[in-house]
Design a protein around this motif. Structure first.
Motif, PDB file in Angstrom:
ATOM      1  N   VAL A 131    -103.426 -77.128 -34.445  1.00 40.88           N
ATOM      2  CA  VAL A 131    -104.562 -76.998 -33.524  1.00 40.88           C
ATOM      3  C   VAL A 131    -105.824 -77.008 -34.374  1.00 40.88           C
ATOM      4  O   VAL A 131    -106.017 -76.140 -35.231  1.00 40.88           O
ATOM      5  CB  VAL A 131    -104.482 -75.700 -32.703  1.00 40.88           C
ATOM      6  CG1 VAL A 131    -105.725 -75.546 -31.834  1.00 40.88           C
ATOM      7  CG2 VAL A 131    -103.222 -75.681 -31.846  1.00 40.88           C
ATOM      8  N   THR A 132    -106.675 -78.013 -34.152  1.00 37.78           N
ATOM      9  CA  THR A 132    -107.892 -78.173 -34.944  1.00 37.78           C
ATOM     10  C   THR A 132    -109.112 -78.147 -34.030  1.00 37.78           C
ATOM     11  O   THR A 132    -108.997 -77.902 -32.825  1.00 37.78           O
ATOM     12  CB  THR A 132    -107.854 -79.496 -35.729  1.00 37.78           C
ATOM     13  OG1 THR A 132    -107.768 -80.590 -34.788  1.00 37.78           O
ATOM     14  CG2 THR A 132    -106.645 -79.550 -36.658  1.00 37.78           C
ATOM     15  N   ALA A 133    -110.267 -78.416 -34.605  1.00 35.73           N
ATOM     16  CA  ALA A 133    -111.513 -78.376 -33.833  1.00 35.73           C
ATOM     17  C   ALA A 133    -111.469 -79.318 -32.634  1.00 35.73           C
ATOM     18  O   ALA A 133    -112.051 -79.021 -31.580  1.00 35.73           O
ATOM     19  CB  ALA A 133    -112.688 -78.724 -34.739  1.00 35.73           C
ATOM     20  N   GLU A 134    -110.769 -80.447 -32.792  1.00 33.84           N
ATOM     21  CA  GLU A 134    -110.701 -81.421 -31.704  1.00 33.84           C
ATOM     22  C   GLU A 134    -109.826 -80.950 -30.553  1.00 33.84           C
ATOM     23  O   GLU A 134    -109.885 -81.506 -29.451  1.00 33.84           O
ATOM     24  CB  GLU A 134    -110.151 -82.762 -32.209  1.00 33.84           C
ATOM     25  CG  GLU A 134    -110.960 -83.401 -33.315  1.00 33.84           C
ATOM     26  CD  GLU A 134    -110.439 -83.065 -34.703  1.00 33.84           C
ATOM     27  OE1 GLU A 134    -110.623 -83.884 -35.613  1.00 33.84           O
ATOM     28  OE2 GLU A 134    -109.824 -81.982 -34.867  1.00 33.84           O
ATOM     29  N   SER A 135    -108.989 -79.938 -30.799  1.00 39.23           N
ATOM     30  CA  SER A 135    -107.984 -79.516 -29.825  1.00 39.23           C
ATOM     31  C   SER A 135    -108.501 -78.498 -28.818  1.00 39.23           C
ATOM     32  O   SER A 135    -107.807 -78.194 -27.839  1.00 39.23           O
ATOM     33  CB  SER A 135    -106.781 -78.901 -30.549  1.00 39.23           C
ATOM     34  OG  SER A 135    -106.315 -79.720 -31.597  1.00 39.23           O
ATOM     35  N   VAL A 136    -109.673 -77.936 -29.076  1.00 38.52           N
ATOM     36  CA  VAL A 136    -110.170 -76.829 -28.246  1.00 38.52           C
ATOM     37  C   VAL A 136    -111.590 -77.099 -27.785  1.00 38.52           C
ATOM     38  O   VAL A 136    -112.306 -77.909 -28.373  1.00 38.52           O
ATOM     39  CB  VAL A 136    -110.117 -75.494 -29.023  1.00 38.52           C
ATOM     40  CG1 VAL A 136    -108.683 -75.140 -29.401  1.00 38.52           C
ATOM     41  CG2 VAL A 136    -111.009 -75.545 -30.258  1.00 38.52           C
ATOM     42  N   THR A 137    -111.977 -76.378 -26.750  1.00 35.80           N
ATOM     43  CA  THR A 137    -113.363 -76.453 -26.279  1.00 35.80           C
ATOM     44  C   THR A 137    -114.164 -75.241 -26.713  1.00 35.80           C
ATOM     45  O   THR A 137    -115.399 -75.265 -26.655  1.00 35.80           O
ATOM     46  CB  THR A 137    -113.405 -76.553 -24.742  1.00 35.80           C
ATOM     47  OG1 THR A 137    -112.746 -75.407 -24.168  1.00 35.80           O
ATOM     48  CG2 THR A 137    -112.696 -77.814 -24.266  1.00 35.80           C
ATOM     49  N   ARG A 138    -113.473 -74.176 -27.146  1.00 31.56           N
ATOM     50  CA  ARG A 138    -114.144 -72.943 -27.564  1.00 31.56           C
ATOM     51  C   ARG A 138    -113.577 -72.499 -28.907  1.00 31.56           C
ATOM     52  O   ARG A 138    -112.360 -72.369 -29.074  1.00 31.56           O
ATOM     53  CB  ARG A 138    -113.964 -71.846 -26.509  1.00 31.56           C
ATOM     54  CG  ARG A 138    -114.740 -72.117 -25.227  1.00 31.56           C
ATOM     55  CD  ARG A 138    -114.221 -71.307 -24.066  1.00 31.56           C
ATOM     56  NE  ARG A 138    -112.884 -71.748 -23.671  1.00 31.56           N
ATOM     57  CZ  ARG A 138    -112.259 -71.338 -22.569  1.00 31.56           C
ATOM     58  NH1 ARG A 138    -112.856 -70.463 -21.773  1.00 31.56           N
ATOM     59  NH2 ARG A 138    -111.064 -71.781 -22.272  1.00 31.56           N
ATOM     60  N   SER A 139    -114.461 -72.274 -29.850  1.00 32.13           N
ATOM     61  CA  SER A 139    -114.066 -71.914 -31.210  1.00 32.13           C
ATOM     62  C   SER A 139    -113.782 -70.415 -31.309  1.00 32.13           C
ATOM     63  O   SER A 139    -114.135 -69.634 -30.418  1.00 32.13           O
ATOM     64  CB  SER A 139    -115.198 -72.306 -32.172  1.00 32.13           C
ATOM     65  OG  SER A 139    -114.866 -72.007 -33.508  1.00 32.13           O
ATOM     66  N   LYS A 140    -113.123 -70.015 -32.394  1.00 31.84           N
ATOM     67  CA  LYS A 140    -112.977 -68.596 -32.690  1.00 31.84           C
ATOM     68  C   LYS A 140    -114.376 -67.964 -32.737  1.00 31.84           C
ATOM     69  O   LYS A 140    -115.308 -68.610 -33.195  1.00 31.84           O
ATOM     70  CB  LYS A 140    -112.289 -68.413 -34.047  1.00 31.84           C
ATOM     71  CG  LYS A 140    -110.906 -69.050 -34.144  1.00 31.84           C
ATOM     72  CD  LYS A 140    -110.405 -69.037 -35.594  1.00 31.84           C
ATOM     73  CE  LYS A 140    -109.112 -69.811 -35.735  1.00 31.84           C
ATOM     74  NZ  LYS A 140    -108.646 -69.902 -37.143  1.00 31.84           N
ATOM     75  N   PRO A 141    -114.561 -66.778 -32.208  1.00 31.47           N
ATOM     76  CA  PRO A 141    -113.569 -65.749 -31.894  1.00 31.47           C
ATOM     77  C   PRO A 141    -112.899 -65.866 -30.530  1.00 31.47           C
ATOM     78  O   PRO A 141    -112.169 -64.962 -30.142  1.00 31.47           O
ATOM     79  CB  PRO A 141    -114.392 -64.466 -31.969  1.00 31.47           C
ATOM     80  CG  PRO A 141    -115.756 -64.884 -31.526  1.00 31.47           C
ATOM     81  CD  PRO A 141    -115.945 -66.272 -32.093  1.00 31.47           C
ATOM     82  N   HIS A 142    -113.135 -66.949 -29.781  1.00 29.93           N
ATOM     83  CA  HIS A 142    -112.395 -67.135 -28.538  1.00 29.93           C
ATOM     84  C   HIS A 142    -110.927 -67.389 -28.875  1.00 29.93           C
ATOM     85  O   HIS A 142    -110.621 -68.078 -29.855  1.00 29.93           O
ATOM     86  CB  HIS A 142    -112.970 -68.316 -27.751  1.00 29.93           C
ATOM     87  CG  HIS A 142    -112.525 -68.348 -26.339  1.00 29.93           C
ATOM     88  ND1 HIS A 142    -111.303 -68.861 -25.971  1.00 29.93           N
ATOM     89  CD2 HIS A 142    -113.125 -67.915 -25.198  1.00 29.93           C
ATOM     90  CE1 HIS A 142    -111.166 -68.750 -24.654  1.00 29.93           C
ATOM     91  NE2 HIS A 142    -112.247 -68.173 -24.165  1.00 29.93           N
ATOM     92  N   PRO A 143    -109.996 -66.877 -28.081  1.00 29.31           N
ATOM     93  CA  PRO A 143    -108.576 -67.010 -28.408  1.00 29.31           C
ATOM     94  C   PRO A 143    -107.955 -68.357 -28.053  1.00 29.31           C
ATOM     95  O   PRO A 143    -106.742 -68.556 -28.259  1.00 29.31           O
ATOM     96  CB  PRO A 143    -107.925 -65.898 -27.577  1.00 29.31           C
ATOM     97  CG  PRO A 143    -108.826 -65.739 -26.394  1.00 29.31           C
ATOM     98  CD  PRO A 143    -110.224 -65.954 -26.948  1.00 29.31           C
ATOM     99  N   GLU A 144    -108.729 -69.318 -27.552  1.00 33.34           N
ATOM    100  CA  GLU A 144    -108.166 -70.567 -27.060  1.00 33.34           C
ATOM    101  C   GLU A 144    -107.256 -71.254 -28.071  1.00 33.34           C
ATOM    102  O   GLU A 144    -106.177 -71.744 -27.730  1.00 33.34           O
ATOM    103  CB  GLU A 144    -109.283 -71.538 -26.643  1.00 33.34           C
ATOM    104  CG  GLU A 144    -108.741 -72.854 -26.096  1.00 33.34           C
ATOM    105  CD  GLU A 144    -109.825 -73.860 -25.736  1.00 33.34           C
ATOM    106  OE1 GLU A 144    -109.475 -74.993 -25.380  1.00 33.34           O
ATOM    107  OE2 GLU A 144    -111.024 -73.502 -25.813  1.00 33.34           O
TER     108      GLU A 144
END
Length: 216
Positions: A131-144
């Motif tokens: 899971v990389t930056a391209e895989s999510v819409t919200r970065s840490k500290p969000h738990p996505e």
């Protein structure tokens, strides 16, 4: 004193957890700070554990998201060009090699290209689940990111243990409902479930209900 626990899956952050890229990251961001008339110490205090454009938004609140995203792309290109000094965190290669087919994933705020380059530079095997930056819409500290990794592995959040170093990453793992191993000399400050200086001595053994992990 060693700690032993069981779990079904392990989720690993990359920078400062598996890969020591501190010298590169701090060199590139110190240069960026100088370009924007910011104190390097102020910049380095907020960049670790999340996507770069979010740090830029905090440091330069007057700029648009488009400017931050464009600037972040330039920073990523710099980091891809500067891999000298990227090495494994002690014990990381042995630990990853021991996992075999055990359920585990990489969860990083880096792009897939940068994660692949740094893992290769450090001599580490890339997990199948990533899971990389391209895989999510919200970065840490969000738990996505961690929740996405659990989904990819087909396990529930409470059946995962996260290995993380940063305040943002530890917060994200705990927010996902997961136990967290804090890695590094400062990780214990951020209240993980357990803390280790590095991965030396960490051992994983398959057991009928998942994995038995012993922290060295």
């Amino acid at each position: 004193m060693s700690q032993t626990f069981t779990t079904r899956a392990l989720l690993f952050d990359m920078d400062s957890t598996l890969v020591d890229s501190t010298a590169v990251v701090e060199r590139v961001w110190t240069q960026w700070a100088a370009e924007h008339d910011l104190a390097a110490a102020d910049v380095l205090a907020v960049i670790h554990g999340r996507q770069g454009h979010l740090s830029m938004a905090e440091l330069l609140p007057h700029r648009s998201q488009e400017e931050n995203l464009a600037d972040n792309a330039v920073m990523l290109a710099r980091e891809l060009d500067e891999l000298d000094g990227v090495v494994e965190i002690p014990g990381a290669a042995t630990l990853l090699a021991s996992l075999g087919d055990a359920s585990h994933a990489l969860v990083t705020s880096a792009t897939l290209e940068l994660a692949t380059a740094r893992m290769r530079a450090a001599g580490l095997a890339m997990p199948t689940a990533v899971v990389t930056a391209e895989s999510v819409t919200r970065s840490k500290p969000h738990p996505e990111g961690f929740l996405r990794a659990a989904e990819l592995l087909g396990v529930g959040p409470t059946d995962c243990v996260v290995f993380e170093d940063s305040a943002f990453g530890i917060e994200a793992g705990l927010a996902a409902g997961m136990r967290v191993v804090g890695v590094g000399p400062t990780a214990a400050r951020h209240n993980p479930t357990w803390a280790v200086d590095d991965l030396t001595g960490t051992r994983v053994v398959p057991v009928p209900d998942g994995l038995r992990v012993t922290l060295g």
